[in-house]
Design an enzyme around this catalytic site. Sequence first.
Site, mmCIF file in Angstrom:
data_model
loop_
_atom_site.group_PDB
_atom_site.id
_atom_site.type_symbol
_atom_site.label_atom_id
_atom_site.label_comp_id
_atom_site.label_asym_id
_atom_site.label_seq_id
_atom_site.Cartn_x
_atom_site.Cartn_y
_atom_site.Cartn_z
ATOM 1 N N HIS A 196 -0.947 -12.126 2.247
ATOM 2 C CA HIS A 196 -1.883 -11.306 1.470
ATOM 3 C C HIS A 196 -2.476 -12.088 0.296
ATOM 4 C CE1 HIS A 196 -2.562 -6.786 0.292
ATOM 5 N NE2 HIS A 196 -3.683 -7.467 0.333
ATOM 6 N N GLY A 244 -16.784 1.765 -1.805
ATOM 7 C CA GLY A 244 -17.348 3.106 -1.650
ATOM 8 C C GLY A 244 -18.706 3.289 -2.287
ATOM 9 N N TYR A 254 0.815 -1.226 0.000
ATOM 10 C CA TYR A 254 0.000 0.000 0.000
ATOM 11 C C TYR A 254 0.844 1.270 0.000
ATOM 12 C CZ TYR A 254 -3.970 -2.970 1.489
ATOM 13 O OH TYR A 254 -4.942 -3.931 1.589
ATOM 14 N N SER A 261 -13.293 -4.032 1.830
ATOM 15 C CA SER A 261 -14.272 -3.408 0.927
ATOM 16 C C SER A 261 -15.701 -3.705 1.364
ATOM 17 C CB SER A 261 -14.053 -3.861 -0.522
ATOM 18 O OG SER A 261 -12.845 -3.370 -1.035
ATOM 19 N N PRO A 262 -16.016 -3.530 2.651
ATOM 20 C CA PRO A 262 -17.366 -3.854 3.123
ATOM 21 C C PRO A 262 -18.424 -2.896 2.594
ATOM 22 C CG PRO A 262 -16.163 -2.753 4.859
ATOM 23 C CD PRO A 262 -15.174 -3.007 3.750
ATOM 24 N N LEU A 263 -17.981 -1.781 2.020
ATOM 25 C CA LEU A 263 -18.905 -0.810 1.441
ATOM 26 C C LEU A 263 -18.816 -0.801 -0.080
ATOM 27 C CD1 LEU A 263 -18.476 2.031 4.074
ATOM 28 C CD2 LEU A 263 -20.517 0.636 3.685
ATOM 29 N N GLY A 264 -18.462 -1.959 -0.650
ATOM 30 C CA GLY A 264 -18.445 -2.064 -2.101
ATOM 31 C C GLY A 264 -17.564 -1.032 -2.766
#
Length: 329
Positions: free
Chosen positions: A125, A209, A59, A204-207
């Site tokens: 990862h 964003g 990252y 990415s629990p909110l797709g």
Amino acid sequence: MTDVIPTRRLGSLEVGAQGLGCMSLSPAYGAVGDPAELFATIHRALDLGVTLLDTADIYGESETLVGRAIAGRRDQAVVATKFGIVLTGAGGGMGARGDAAYVRRCCERSLRRLGVDHIDLYYQHRVDPEVPVEETWGAMAELVAEGKVRHLGISEASAATIRRAHAVHPVSALQSEWSLWTRRIEDEIVPTCRELGIGIVPYSPLGKGMLTGSITDRADLDETDSRRRSPWFTDDNLPHNLRIVAALRALAEERGVTVGQLALAWLQNQGPDVVPIPGTKRIPRLEENAAAVYVELSSADIERIEAVVPAEAVAGASVTREYLRTTDR
């Protein structure tokens, strides 16, 4: 929001019921921004009990920024980082590496960048298809024995690989993509984790964003934003997906919450072993996300949400075909 959120367990590791994804502290979603704002957001996360700070060696400067942010507050943070993704070719293709020597070098570099003497949760990862997972996890287990790492995790692995890793050293956490927008781990991988007592950390629990409701057009994404390569955000798929967001927003408004909070609450209500890691650089969004911990959903609520977003409803895949080839190994 002033309350400290409750805790959950990832194996034997206790963390806040929601973590903070720190990929947003990299150029992946556009410009990194003002470090002072990033540090303030991380400090606010710790104040709220959002203790799990999730970064990775791939990252960019994220590990360094996380390390600077927690200086003086190390005992409040649960630092998670990852190794194993390598970039291949001039076009930035993605591969994986897991040989023992590489594992050790990656750990030493991450410790230096983070400025810490141990990593609380160290993930593989991606699984290297050329190296037996037993070799990779043997090296990781040695790092635990040396005190450089406290707990071990694996990311985007198949159920069979999770079992093989767990036989070498207990797996505390699986990190895989999971949200209303992508449900592929539910059939086999989630039950395997629960059988073995492994916590689940959805990224990415909110797709990416989209489930925040803040993205209404591809123009909302910076030209350098990696989401422009996601099939979810193509001109063909985005209008369909935004209609689903609008339907979810109607349900959220009935509950007096945002669509993002509803999506996070749905995920957190999947079980007490689930610790999502939504990412943000900003305190207001952090506080909004953390408040989702307190949203209780009945079985009827969950049924209504899933009726609006059936498992195959979303148009397109989360990521490119090349990226998908590195998952579920």
